[in-house]
Every structure is written in C-alpha cells, then in structure tokens.
Design an enzyme around this catalytic site. Sequence first.
Site, PDB file in Angstrom:
ATOM      1  N   HIS A 188     -28.708  20.454  89.821  1.00 27.48           N
ATOM      2  CA  HIS A 188     -27.955  21.210  88.819  1.00 27.48           C
ATOM      3  C   HIS A 188     -28.205  22.709  89.001  1.00 27.48           C
ATOM      4  CE1 HIS A 188     -26.846  17.452  87.065  1.00 27.48           C
ATOM      5  NE2 HIS A 188     -28.071  17.171  86.692  1.00 27.48           N
TER       6      HIS A 188
ATOM      7  N   ASP B 173     -24.263  11.764  90.133  1.00 28.18           N
ATOM      8  CA  ASP B 173     -25.164  11.784  88.981  1.00 28.18           C
ATOM      9  C   ASP B 173     -24.934  10.605  88.038  1.00 28.18           C
ATOM     10  OD1 ASP B 173     -26.915  12.478  86.981  1.00 28.18           O
ATOM     11  OD2 ASP B 173     -26.223  14.511  86.743  1.00 28.18           O
TER      12      ASP B 173
END
Length: 463
Positions: free
Chosen positions: A274, A325
């Site tokens: 991220h 993810d």
Amino acid sequence: MAASLFAGHALLPGGWARDVLLQWDGAGRLLAATPGAAPPPGVDRTAGPVLPGMPNLHSHAFQRAFGGLTEYRGQAQDSFWSWRTLMYRFAAAVTPEQLEAIATGLYVEMLEGGYTSVCEFHYVHHDRDGRPYADDATLSQCLLRAAARAGIGLTLLPVLYQASGFGGAPAKAEQRRFIRSTDSMLRLLERLRPQCEAQGARLGMAPHSLRAVPPDSLREALAGLDALDAGAPVHIHVAEQTAEVDACLAWSGQRPVEWLLDHAPVDERWCLVHATHMSAAESARAAHSGAVAGVCPTTEANLGDGIFDMPAWRAADGRWGVGSDSHASVSAAEELMLLEYGQRLHTRQRNVVASETQRFVATAMTLEAVAGGAQASGRAVAGLAAGQRADFVVLDASHPLLDGLPSADAMLSAHVFASQRRCAIESVWSGGRRQVRGGRHLLHAEAARGLVAARRALAVTLD
C-alpha cells in the site's frame, strides 16, 4: 524435454518484438525468447499477442469468499476499520477445508485473470479457539496444496502478528487466530521450508504492520529469517490509512515509512504494501532503498484507502507491482486500469503511467508491474527472457475489441481499457503448462463449486 511456441508479437522486457520463438525446458524455465525467428515446422502459433504473466504481489486468499457481503452502510461513516470488524468475524470461522477450497477457487480465477504467480500474505494460523493445530503448519499447507492444484506459482508469506496497536497494545480476542511469538514464527518457517522447496514455491515472511509487531520482535524476526535464508522476501503493510499514520506519529513521533526506514534494513527484498500515505521525503527515501511498492488499486478503492502517488514514486525510480489483496477484483488488467484511472483523477491528466520509452500506458504499466512483482516474489518470473519461468498470457487477436487494431500496443490497450479485462484472454501458461484454454481454467467448474460451498457455509457468520 524442450517445448516451443511461436508468437507473431510478444512483449519482451525491452518492449514488443515480432516473430518470437519461445522455448522452455521440462522444468518450465525459458531457454530462449528469440525475436525475428522463422516459425519452425510443427510448432504451434499463438492466437494473438503474448504478454508476460503478471505476479500478484499481495493476496489474502480467504477474503475472496466474502466479496459482496460488506457493501452496505453499517455506521454513519464506514471505513477500512468498520470493514475490518466484519473481516475478523469471517476469519474467526473459516476451517482448513474451507480455506483450501476458497484458495483453490481463487487461484484458478487468478490464472484466468492473467496472474501466473501469487504472494500469499497468510495470517490465519491457528484453530478457531486460537490454539495451534496439532500440525502448526496446517493452514499454510492448505495454501500450498491449493496453489499446486491450480498450477499457480506461489510465494508463501506467513505473517507475524503480535499486537493490536502501536507500542505493543495487547491483542484482541478477534485476533486470536493470528497471534504468534517470534520463536513460533521461526519454527514455522523451518517446518515449511522443505515443502516449499519441493513444490518450487518461495518462502518469505511478513511482519503484518508496525502496529502489529513491536520493534524488538521485528528485529528478532528479521535476524532469524536471515539465518534461515538471507534472500527471503519480506512484505509489510504500511501507511495504508491516515488513522495509522496519526497513531504512529502519536507513538513514535515519526510517520510509518519514516520509522521503518530508520529502524529496519529495508532494501530490495522488501515489499511495502500500500504505502498510500507517504510524505514526499518518505516516498523518495523508500524508492531509493530499492524496495517495491505493492499497490492494490481495486482493494484500496473498495476500502476507501486513498490513491498512491505514482508520479512521485516513479520520479525517484521507484519499483512497483500490483496485488489483488482482498480480491474485490481478480484481474491483472483491471488492477492496471484502476491504477491508471486513479492517477488520472488525481492529476487531471491522461496516460500518467506511460514512460519515455513506452508511450502506450498499458505496455509501460505491464512491463513495470511484472518487473516489480517478480522482485517482490523472490522468484524468476520477470518476463519473457531466458532463465525466467515460462509464465505468459496469450490474447485473442480475433476478439471483436482487438480484431483490426493496428499494433500489439493497441491490442494490449484495448485489453486493459476497452474490454471486460478477461474476455480477450485466450490462454494462460504457468511454468510451461497451459492452465487456461479458451479463457477457462481446466478446473474452472470444480474449483468454483468448492468456493461456492465454502462461502455458503461461512456467509452466516456475517448475519
């Protein structure tokens, strides 16, 4: 025994090439990707342009099964943190059999979506009461079997998780399946190493986040990992949410990426997952460390995380790759599309992630994401070149959205920006074996049934 395939157009690490002969050995490793070749007699021709297989650098497999179950407002302002509460309830209920079924179905979907390998960030370790299974590697082995059955390459990243907040705040009851001591983590890695090597999987480690791993544990775990394998990949969630940044500042006086760079040996082995909320100074320092930024655009959009500053990262020669993810989407092309669209919305410009050498943005993104994903995977999956795995995707040049386009660049652009992102994929090869034919994995129906059955059984946990 060597195998061959001839492509009229193939995306090599340096760009598109014409008349490429791909040759690989019985172990699924490319011997050559020769441009300008004459098609040998008897060698099959591809149905369209060939792309390197995309590494998926961040996956939580079990989360695929609750897609669609959290898309309602549960409080005045929903966020990542309210979503996490629902995710914990789901994680608390999943059984080994269900995890394996979900992961198998997911990995089949990944191959159909253009991914040929996956980094599994695996943090559900224990039984539902929080006690270790008789075989402490039970759930990790479920993932290894799922990857082998689907035929996808795997980097397994057992997660170190010890606290519920910065400064070693005690773990919460809903985190009981995640918690491990540092010694327990290192024993698990020792236990898994032979099985990963036998399967051709890569083994690394993932300190979950700075809020979940106290500084002393982080140092001890990294030292122990180095003793086992000094080149093993290290992945960590960092700076995903502004609340995380604020909490880290309150705890340490530093922002998360700043603290990590000052207190850990961050280098090319690391993947900063991220890294959405970095200051300009953090971004430049992190890029110069050689670490890969693990960008997950569809999940970051789904959770309301924010938009990664790709222009700043690339200006510092930062390396990056994409992951699915929580699997809001399971399509490599869709991650690239949303990545570029996010940058367009943020900068109010077009073709932001193009480069000086690759003016077509889809081509530039594919090459950069493959290179960064391979580095984060710790596996030889860096594209169509000798010594790399024979992982590649064949597009269907006869598809209505590709047929008649003037170049391979334009066909890839249509695949990413103008198709349904999967519909133009004709076949996918992983390790020299064709796992997807005509857009469908060989195990498509069976794997889907298993995933659906697991989801039905688990959906009641969110009622």
